[in-house]
Motif scaffolding. Sequence first.
Motif, PDB file in Angstrom:
ATOM      1  N   VAL A 121       0.668  -1.229  -0.018  1.00 29.63           N
ATOM      2  CA  VAL A 121       0.073   0.013  -0.183  1.00 29.63           C
ATOM      3  C   VAL A 121       0.876   1.245   0.067  1.00 29.63           C
ATOM      4  O   VAL A 121       0.677   2.201  -0.753  1.00 29.63           O
ATOM      5  CB  VAL A 121      -0.906   0.027   1.279  1.00 29.63           C
ATOM      6  CG1 VAL A 121      -1.698   1.279   1.428  1.00 29.63           C
ATOM      7  CG2 VAL A 121      -1.952  -1.052   1.111  1.00 29.63           C
ATOM      8  N   GLY A 122       1.780   1.193   0.955  1.00 28.08           N
ATOM      9  CA  GLY A 122       2.775   2.510   0.640  1.00 28.08           C
ATOM     10  C   GLY A 122       3.632   2.604  -0.462  1.00 28.08           C
ATOM     11  O   GLY A 122       3.805   3.707  -0.977  1.00 28.08           O
ATOM     12  N   ARG A 123       3.680   1.454  -1.152  1.00 33.06           N
ATOM     13  CA  ARG A 123       4.600   1.727  -2.391  1.00 33.06           C
ATOM     14  C   ARG A 123       3.643   2.265  -3.549  1.00 33.06           C
ATOM     15  O   ARG A 123       3.794   3.073  -4.302  1.00 33.06           O
ATOM     16  CB  ARG A 123       5.130   0.311  -2.868  1.00 33.06           C
ATOM     17  CG  ARG A 123       6.205  -0.038  -2.058  1.00 33.06           C
ATOM     18  CD  ARG A 123       6.841  -1.344  -2.654  1.00 33.06           C
ATOM     19  NE  ARG A 123       7.842  -1.788  -1.757  1.00 33.06           N
ATOM     20  CZ  ARG A 123       7.864  -2.934  -0.915  1.00 33.06           C
ATOM     21  NH1 ARG A 123       6.904  -3.688  -0.970  1.00 33.06           N
ATOM     22  NH2 ARG A 123       8.878  -3.273  -0.294  1.00 33.06           N
ATOM     23  N   VAL A 124       2.189   1.904  -3.449  1.00 30.73           N
ATOM     24  CA  VAL A 124       1.286   2.152  -4.184  1.00 30.73           C
ATOM     25  C   VAL A 124       1.261   3.752  -4.102  1.00 30.73           C
ATOM     26  O   VAL A 124       1.118   4.313  -5.157  1.00 30.73           O
ATOM     27  CB  VAL A 124      -0.052   1.372  -4.187  1.00 30.73           C
ATOM     28  CG1 VAL A 124      -1.327   2.242  -4.735  1.00 30.73           C
ATOM     29  CG2 VAL A 124      -0.106   0.104  -4.677  1.00 30.73           C
ATOM     30  N   LEU A 125       0.980   4.010  -2.830  1.00 29.47           N
ATOM     31  CA  LEU A 125       0.764   5.594  -2.717  1.00 29.47           C
ATOM     32  C   LEU A 125       1.902   6.537  -2.994  1.00 29.47           C
ATOM     33  O   LEU A 125       1.904   7.498  -3.546  1.00 29.47           O
ATOM     34  CB  LEU A 125       0.552   5.865  -0.951  1.00 29.47           C
ATOM     35  CG  LEU A 125      -0.851   5.089  -0.440  1.00 29.47           C
ATOM     36  CD1 LEU A 125      -0.829   5.217   1.110  1.00 29.47           C
ATOM     37  CD2 LEU A 125      -2.016   5.898  -1.152  1.00 29.47           C
ATOM     38  N   ALA A 168      -0.047  -0.643  -9.967  1.00 31.19           N
ATOM     39  CA  ALA A 168      -0.467  -1.691  -9.200  1.00 31.19           C
ATOM     40  C   ALA A 168       0.404  -2.777  -9.462  1.00 31.19           C
ATOM     41  O   ALA A 168       0.966  -3.512  -8.622  1.00 31.19           O
ATOM     42  CB  ALA A 168      -1.790  -2.039  -9.238  1.00 31.19           C
ATOM     43  N   LEU A 169       0.745  -2.720 -10.746  1.00 31.57           N
ATOM     44  CA  LEU A 169       1.574  -4.110 -10.867  1.00 31.57           C
ATOM     45  C   LEU A 169       2.868  -3.851 -10.683  1.00 31.57           C
ATOM     46  O   LEU A 169       3.483  -4.734 -10.148  1.00 31.57           O
ATOM     47  CB  LEU A 169       1.932  -4.255 -12.485  1.00 31.57           C
ATOM     48  CG  LEU A 169       2.279  -5.134 -13.101  1.00 31.57           C
ATOM     49  CD1 LEU A 169       2.030  -6.755 -12.678  1.00 31.57           C
ATOM     50  CD2 LEU A 169       2.318  -5.328 -14.683  1.00 31.57           C
ATOM     51  N   ALA A 170       3.621  -2.581 -10.549  1.00 28.46           N
ATOM     52  CA  ALA A 170       5.113  -2.193 -10.237  1.00 28.46           C
ATOM     53  C   ALA A 170       5.061  -2.381  -8.814  1.00 28.46           C
ATOM     54  O   ALA A 170       6.078  -3.092  -8.233  1.00 28.46           O
ATOM     55  CB  ALA A 170       5.009  -0.914 -10.483  1.00 28.46           C
ATOM     56  N   ALA A 171       4.083  -1.813  -7.993  1.00 22.83           N
ATOM     57  CA  ALA A 171       4.009  -2.123  -6.720  1.00 22.83           C
ATOM     58  C   ALA A 171       4.240  -3.821  -6.092  1.00 22.83           C
ATOM     59  O   ALA A 171       4.906  -4.048  -5.220  1.00 22.83           O
ATOM     60  CB  ALA A 171       2.813  -1.664  -5.784  1.00 22.83           C
ATOM     61  N   THR A 172       3.276  -4.493  -6.989  1.00 16.37           N
ATOM     62  CA  THR A 172       3.271  -6.086  -7.019  1.00 16.37           C
ATOM     63  C   THR A 172       4.742  -6.516  -7.031  1.00 16.37           C
ATOM     64  O   THR A 172       5.030  -7.260  -6.291  1.00 16.37           O
ATOM     65  CB  THR A 172       2.158  -6.381  -7.683  1.00 16.37           C
ATOM     66  OG1 THR A 172       1.111  -5.959  -7.089  1.00 16.37           O
ATOM     67  CG2 THR A 172       2.220  -7.953  -7.434  1.00 16.37           C
TER      68      THR A 172
END
Length: 185
Positions: A121-125, A168-172
Amino acid sequence: MALFTPAFPRVEPLWRWIVPALTSAAFITLGAKLQIPFWPVPMTLHTLAVFFVSALLGPRLGLGAMATYLGAGAMGLPVFSGTPERGIGLAYMIGPTGGYLLGFLLASGLIGWLAMGRGWVGRVLAMLVGLAVVYAAGVAWLAAYVPAHNLLAAGVTPFLLGDLVKVALAATLVSGVARLKAGLK
């Protein structure tokens, strides 16, 4: 005796900066060149590559990778999306997409800094903040080429859905690499 021994900071070998910067710049180039059919416009994986590299490597190396990529493009290497067909070098960089390239540079260090030590979640933000920076710089630059009433339709709306998917894909992917690294320890 130790009191009089000068303390010198540990200097990392140059290859520890050069190798990640060059390989990441090559990865960003690959992302810029790969085009996927998408609605409403075809998309590249450019944003995915920049955001992945930035969050994975952190602020200094992420910024270094993006600067290396832009430097290669400025020297005339066909690293950008649509090159060499749409021009190369500085001529391409000062064209309509120049603001987005500048935005990627600014966002790469910011994403790397904001994503450090964060979960998914932090990465997505962090990446959403970076995406806002990319769009702000891109639209501001694009204003020199497109009438104000068409800016969002030309520079944001067609790309927003695809960019959100790429965030979303990059954070995953970064989370997967982090888990893999933790499992190897």
